[in-house]
Scaffold this motif. Structure first.
Motif, PDB file in Angstrom:
ATOM      1  N   GLU A 312      13.351  -6.662   3.671  1.00  0.00           N
ATOM      2  CA  GLU A 312      13.696  -7.223   4.972  1.00  0.00           C
ATOM      3  C   GLU A 312      13.471  -6.154   6.034  1.00  0.00           C
ATOM      4  O   GLU A 312      13.950  -5.025   5.893  1.00  0.00           O
ATOM      5  N   ILE A 313      12.776  -6.518   7.098  1.00  0.00           N
ATOM      6  CA  ILE A 313      12.486  -5.578   8.173  1.00  0.00           C
ATOM      7  C   ILE A 313      12.932  -6.192   9.494  1.00  0.00           C
ATOM      8  O   ILE A 313      12.455  -7.258   9.876  1.00  0.00           O
ATOM      9  N   GLU A 314      13.844  -5.508  10.193  1.00  0.00           N
ATOM     10  CA  GLU A 314      14.389  -6.041  11.437  1.00  0.00           C
ATOM     11  C   GLU A 314      13.878  -5.305  12.671  1.00  0.00           C
ATOM     12  O   GLU A 314      14.328  -5.579  13.780  1.00  0.00           O
ATOM     13  N   THR A 315      12.956  -4.361  12.465  1.00  0.00           N
ATOM     14  CA  THR A 315      12.340  -3.666  13.590  1.00  0.00           C
ATOM     15  C   THR A 315      10.872  -3.416  13.281  1.00  0.00           C
ATOM     16  O   THR A 315      10.508  -3.163  12.132  1.00  0.00           O
ATOM     17  N   GLY A 316      10.044  -3.491  14.306  1.00  0.00           N
ATOM     18  CA  GLY A 316       8.624  -3.258  14.096  1.00  0.00           C
ATOM     19  C   GLY A 316       8.215  -1.810  14.249  1.00  0.00           C
ATOM     20  O   GLY A 316       7.073  -1.443  13.968  1.00  0.00           O
ATOM     21  N   ASP A 317       9.153  -0.970  14.667  1.00  0.00           N
ATOM     22  CA  ASP A 317       8.848   0.438  14.925  1.00  0.00           C
ATOM     23  C   ASP A 317       9.191   1.272  13.688  1.00  0.00           C
ATOM     24  O   ASP A 317      10.221   1.948  13.629  1.00  0.00           O
ATOM     25  N   ILE A 318       8.326   1.200  12.682  1.00  0.00           N
ATOM     26  CA  ILE A 318       8.567   1.938  11.448  1.00  0.00           C
ATOM     27  C   ILE A 318       7.329   2.745  11.074  1.00  0.00           C
ATOM     28  O   ILE A 318       6.216   2.449  11.521  1.00  0.00           O
ATOM     29  N   ALA A 319       7.530   3.770  10.233  1.00  0.00           N
ATOM     30  CA  ALA A 319       6.407   4.570   9.755  1.00  0.00           C
ATOM     31  C   ALA A 319       5.680   3.876   8.613  1.00  0.00           C
ATOM     32  O   ALA A 319       4.465   4.027   8.443  1.00  0.00           O
ATOM     33  N   GLY A 320       6.424   3.114   7.817  1.00  0.00           N
ATOM     34  CA  GLY A 320       5.797   2.402   6.710  1.00  0.00           C
ATOM     35  C   GLY A 320       6.839   1.761   5.815  1.00  0.00           C
ATOM     36  O   GLY A 320       7.985   2.214   5.740  1.00  0.00           O
ATOM     37  N   ALA A 321       6.437   0.670   5.134  1.00  0.00           N
ATOM     38  CA  ALA A 321       7.326  -0.015   4.202  1.00  0.00           C
ATOM     39  C   ALA A 321       6.480  -0.854   3.258  1.00  0.00           C
ATOM     40  O   ALA A 321       5.466  -1.426   3.653  1.00  0.00           O
ATOM     41  N   GLY A 322       6.918  -0.917   2.006  1.00  0.00           N
ATOM     42  CA  GLY A 322       6.176  -1.729   1.048  1.00  0.00           C
ATOM     43  C   GLY A 322       6.927  -1.850  -0.256  1.00  0.00           C
ATOM     44  O   GLY A 322       7.934  -1.175  -0.488  1.00  0.00           O
ATOM     45  N   HIS A 323       6.437  -2.752  -1.116  1.00  0.00           N
ATOM     46  CA  HIS A 323       7.039  -2.905  -2.428  1.00  0.00           C
ATOM     47  C   HIS A 323       5.985  -3.389  -3.422  1.00  0.00           C
ATOM     48  O   HIS A 323       4.939  -3.928  -3.051  1.00  0.00           O
ATOM     49  N   ALA A 324       6.289  -3.174  -4.717  1.00  0.00           N
ATOM     50  CA  ALA A 324       5.360  -3.572  -5.768  1.00  0.00           C
ATOM     51  C   ALA A 324       6.129  -3.805  -7.060  1.00  0.00           C
ATOM     52  O   ALA A 324       7.195  -3.232  -7.274  1.00  0.00           O
ATOM     53  N   SER A 325       5.554  -4.643  -7.916  1.00  0.00           N
ATOM     54  CA  SER A 325       6.169  -4.948  -9.202  1.00  0.00           C
ATOM     55  C   SER A 325       5.077  -5.295 -10.196  1.00  0.00           C
ATOM     56  O   SER A 325       4.110  -5.984  -9.853  1.00  0.00           O
ATOM     57  N   ALA A 326       5.204  -4.812 -11.431  1.00  0.00           N
ATOM     58  CA  ALA A 326       4.214  -5.114 -12.471  1.00  0.00           C
ATOM     59  C   ALA A 326       4.878  -5.100 -13.836  1.00  0.00           C
ATOM     60  O   ALA A 326       5.684  -4.216 -14.135  1.00  0.00           O
ATOM     61  N   THR A 327       4.541  -6.089 -14.651  1.00  0.00           N
ATOM     62  CA  THR A 327       5.016  -6.172 -16.032  1.00  0.00           C
ATOM     63  C   THR A 327       3.836  -6.501 -16.922  1.00  0.00           C
ATOM     64  O   THR A 327       3.108  -7.459 -16.659  1.00  0.00           O
ATOM     65  N   GLY A 328       3.645  -5.704 -17.961  1.00  0.00           N
ATOM     66  CA  GLY A 328       2.497  -5.974 -18.835  1.00  0.00           C
ATOM     67  C   GLY A 328       2.580  -5.210 -20.136  1.00  0.00           C
ATOM     68  O   GLY A 328       3.508  -4.437 -20.372  1.00  0.00           O
ATOM     69  N   ARG A 329       1.588  -5.440 -20.992  1.00  0.00           N
ATOM     70  CA  ARG A 329       1.544  -4.742 -22.275  1.00  0.00           C
ATOM     71  C   ARG A 329       0.757  -3.448 -22.118  1.00  0.00           C
ATOM     72  O   ARG A 329       0.457  -3.016 -21.008  1.00  0.00           O
ATOM     73  N   PHE A 330       0.404  -2.842 -23.248  1.00  0.00           N
ATOM     74  CA  PHE A 330      -0.355  -1.599 -23.222  1.00  0.00           C
ATOM     75  C   PHE A 330      -1.675  -1.767 -22.475  1.00  0.00           C
ATOM     76  O   PHE A 330      -2.297  -2.822 -22.507  1.00  0.00           O
ATOM     77  N   ASP A 331      -2.077  -0.695 -21.842  1.00  0.00           N
ATOM     78  CA  ASP A 331      -3.383  -0.649 -21.209  1.00  0.00           C
ATOM     79  C   ASP A 331      -4.427  -0.393 -22.293  1.00  0.00           C
ATOM     80  O   ASP A 331      -4.469   0.687 -22.896  1.00  0.00           O
ATOM     81  N   ASP A 332      -5.258  -1.404 -22.574  1.00  0.00           N
ATOM     82  CA  ASP A 332      -6.243  -1.272 -23.644  1.00  0.00           C
ATOM     83  C   ASP A 332      -7.205  -0.119 -23.398  1.00  0.00           C
ATOM     84  O   ASP A 332      -7.665   0.530 -24.346  1.00  0.00           O
ATOM     85  N   GLU A 333      -7.525   0.151 -22.134  1.00  0.00           N
ATOM     86  CA  GLU A 333      -8.441   1.240 -21.843  1.00  0.00           C
ATOM     87  C   GLU A 333      -7.832   2.592 -22.197  1.00  0.00           C
ATOM     88  O   GLU A 333      -8.519   3.488 -22.716  1.00  0.00           O
ATOM     89  N   GLN A 334      -6.528   2.746 -21.936  1.00  0.00           N
ATOM     90  CA  GLN A 334      -5.864   3.989 -22.315  1.00  0.00           C
ATOM     91  C   GLN A 334      -5.875   4.170 -23.825  1.00  0.00           C
ATOM     92  O   GLN A 334      -6.135   5.270 -24.339  1.00  0.00           O
ATOM     93  N   LEU A 335      -5.562   3.081 -24.541  1.00  0.00           N
ATOM     94  CA  LEU A 335      -5.544   3.170 -26.002  1.00  0.00           C
ATOM     95  C   LEU A 335      -6.940   3.490 -26.541  1.00  0.00           C
ATOM     96  O   LEU A 335      -7.097   4.316 -27.448  1.00  0.00           O
ATOM     97  N   PHE A 336      -7.946   2.834 -25.982  1.00  0.00           N
ATOM     98  CA  PHE A 336      -9.326   3.082 -26.443  1.00  0.00           C
ATOM     99  C   PHE A 336      -9.716   4.534 -26.198  1.00  0.00           C
ATOM    100  O   PHE A 336     -10.335   5.179 -27.061  1.00  0.00           O
ATOM    101  N   TYR A 337      -9.348   5.048 -25.036  1.00  0.00           N
ATOM    102  CA  TYR A 337      -9.685   6.435 -24.700  1.00  0.00           C
ATOM    103  C   TYR A 337      -9.081   7.394 -25.717  1.00  0.00           C
ATOM    104  O   TYR A 337      -9.748   8.309 -26.219  1.00  0.00           O
ATOM    105  N   LEU A 338      -7.805   7.194 -26.039  1.00  0.00           N
ATOM    106  CA  LEU A 338      -7.135   8.090 -26.972  1.00  0.00           C
ATOM    107  C   LEU A 338      -7.689   7.947 -28.386  1.00  0.00           C
ATOM    108  O   LEU A 338      -7.916   8.940 -29.089  1.00  0.00           O
ATOM    109  N   GLN A 339      -7.931   6.681 -28.802  1.00  0.00           N
ATOM    110  CA  GLN A 339      -8.446   6.465 -30.156  1.00  0.00           C
ATOM    111  C   GLN A 339      -9.871   7.000 -30.297  1.00  0.00           C
ATOM    112  O   GLN A 339     -10.263   7.453 -31.374  1.00  0.00           O
TER     113      GLN A 339
END
Length: 395
Positions: A312-339
């Motif tokens: 929630e933002i009640e003023t427009g005079d800000i330096a920055g604001a943001g949000h993010a969310s992620a849910t997932g399984r293993f990164d196949d590329e990471q696993l491939f790289y290591l293997q």
């Protein structure tokens, strides 16, 4: 004639508008339809929603403060009116209101004005059994210009409702680490509420591994100009565990800065994590810089990760604001790289999980605590070694 009121009941959605009270009678017993309870395990939390005196009273758990008293870091706090208890704390749900009422005396840790407390203050809290119901109020106060770390370490079994009031005075720098390493039958609901005054800094870290149901909800007000808050979290849910955090960061002062990052891993049938992140940038919080993120790594099928970021933002005079969310399984590329470099699949998966979660561990800054958290991650991975890898992401 009977008149039926057909006015629709609009539930409170805005985080800042939730009602509060010190009297448990002002709260109805949650049904699971309320915005702050709808994702919680109310069945197992039920013992914490009953307002009655317990046989053991306030000594239902054992508290070990180490050498904090000898170092002059403990302050007597007897009675509900003993300042600064209640200076900023406001119970927002039934469990918190009951804990306030049933715990007359607080544990008060104070960092002296203008001093840097080198060794962390470690408070070990041990439950005496899952059938024992305990309530607590803890005050952590960093006086002006002070600096230090307070660690709350939970273990054993208990049904435990806990209020933690955190006061960061002007120019103080405080780190609070709450580690939940309970036995599998423990139930823990905690409300952490903090205020950061002018030029102050708070780093708040929640690390949850053990317990049947663990619900730690931090709420931080950046009230003073140039106040800063970092809210970090780490959880690793096994089969049947419910690990939850509802995070609230309120920017009130001018040129405040906030950073929220919670990470979780899940493995085993019925493993559950809940993260709700609310950030409010108030109308007077000009120059604010704020960001929140939640990431979850699903290691097996049969798990569920709920992740809800709100801004929630009640003023427009800000330096920055943001949000993010992620849910997932293993990164196949990471696993491939290591293997591809000769690392076996099981070890590759272990390295990916450790790399994912250690970002939070390394933010603690206390070697002995970091080592303990790293060991807990390794133990969780050993427990889950026999579980099949996830074929798809949890939802």
């Amino acid at each position: 004639m009977t008149v039926i009121d057909t006015t629709p009941v609009v539930p409170v959605q805005t985080r800042s508008e939730r009602p509060w009270s010190f009297d448990p009678e002002d709260f109805e017993r949650p049904t699971g339809r309320e915005v702050n309870w709808k994702l919680s395990d109310l069945r197992r939390l039920a013992p914490l929603l009953v307002d009655e005196e317990t046989e053991a009273g306030e000594r239902s758990l054992d508290y070990d403060t180490g050498d904090a008293e000898a170092r002059g870091l403990l302050v007597e706090s007897t009675g509900h009116d003993a300042a600064p208890r209640g200076e900023i704390f406001q119970p927002e749900d039934l469990a918190s209101a009951i804990a306030w009422k049933r715990c007359a005396n607080a544990l008060h840790v104070r960092l002296p004005e203008g001093q840097a407390v080198e060794a962390p203050v470690v408070v070990r809290i041990a439950g005496r059994g899952a059938d024992v119901h305990g309530n607590a109020h803890i005050v952590i106060e960093a006086m002006p210009g002070s600096q230090g770390t307070v660690v709350l370490s939970h273990e054993g079994s208990a049904a435990y409702a806990q209020n933690v009031e955190i006061l960061v005075r002007p120019g103080a720098r405080l780190e609070v680490v709450s580690v939940q390493d309970w036995e599998d039958d423990a139930v823990h609901a905690a409300a952490h509420q903090a205020v950061v005054e002018q030029g102050g800094f708070l780093r708040h870290i929640v690390a949850s591994f053990g317990g049947g149901v663990v619900r730690v909800n931090p709420s931080v007000r950046l009230a003073g100009e140039h106040a800063e808050g970092e809210l970090f979290g780490l959880s690793f849910a096994d089969a049947g565990q419910h690990l939850e955090s509802q995070v609230y960061l309120h920017h009130e002062g001018v040129s405040t800065k906030g950073d929220v990052l919670y990470k979780g891993a899940l493995q085993g049938e019925g493993a559950r994590s809940v993260w709700i992140g609310d950030v409010l940038i108030g109308s007077g919080a000009t120059g604010t810089d704020s960001y929140e993120k939640n990431q979850n790594l699903v290691l097996t099928d049969g798990t569920r990760a709920d992740s809800i970021p709100n801004l929630e933002i009640e003023t427009g005079d800000i330096a920055g604001a943001g949000h993010a969310s992620a849910t997932g399984r293993f990164d196949d590329e990471q696993l491939f790289y290591l293997q591809s470099r000769g690392i076996e699949e099981e070890e590759a998966r272990r390295l990916v999980v450790i790399g994912f979660l250690m970002e939070i561990v390394q933010k603690v800054g206390v070697p002995e605590v970091e080592e303990r958290l790293a060991a807990a991650i390794e133990e969780e991975l050993r427990r889950g070694a026999s579980l099949a890898p996830a074929s798809r992401a949890g939802a």
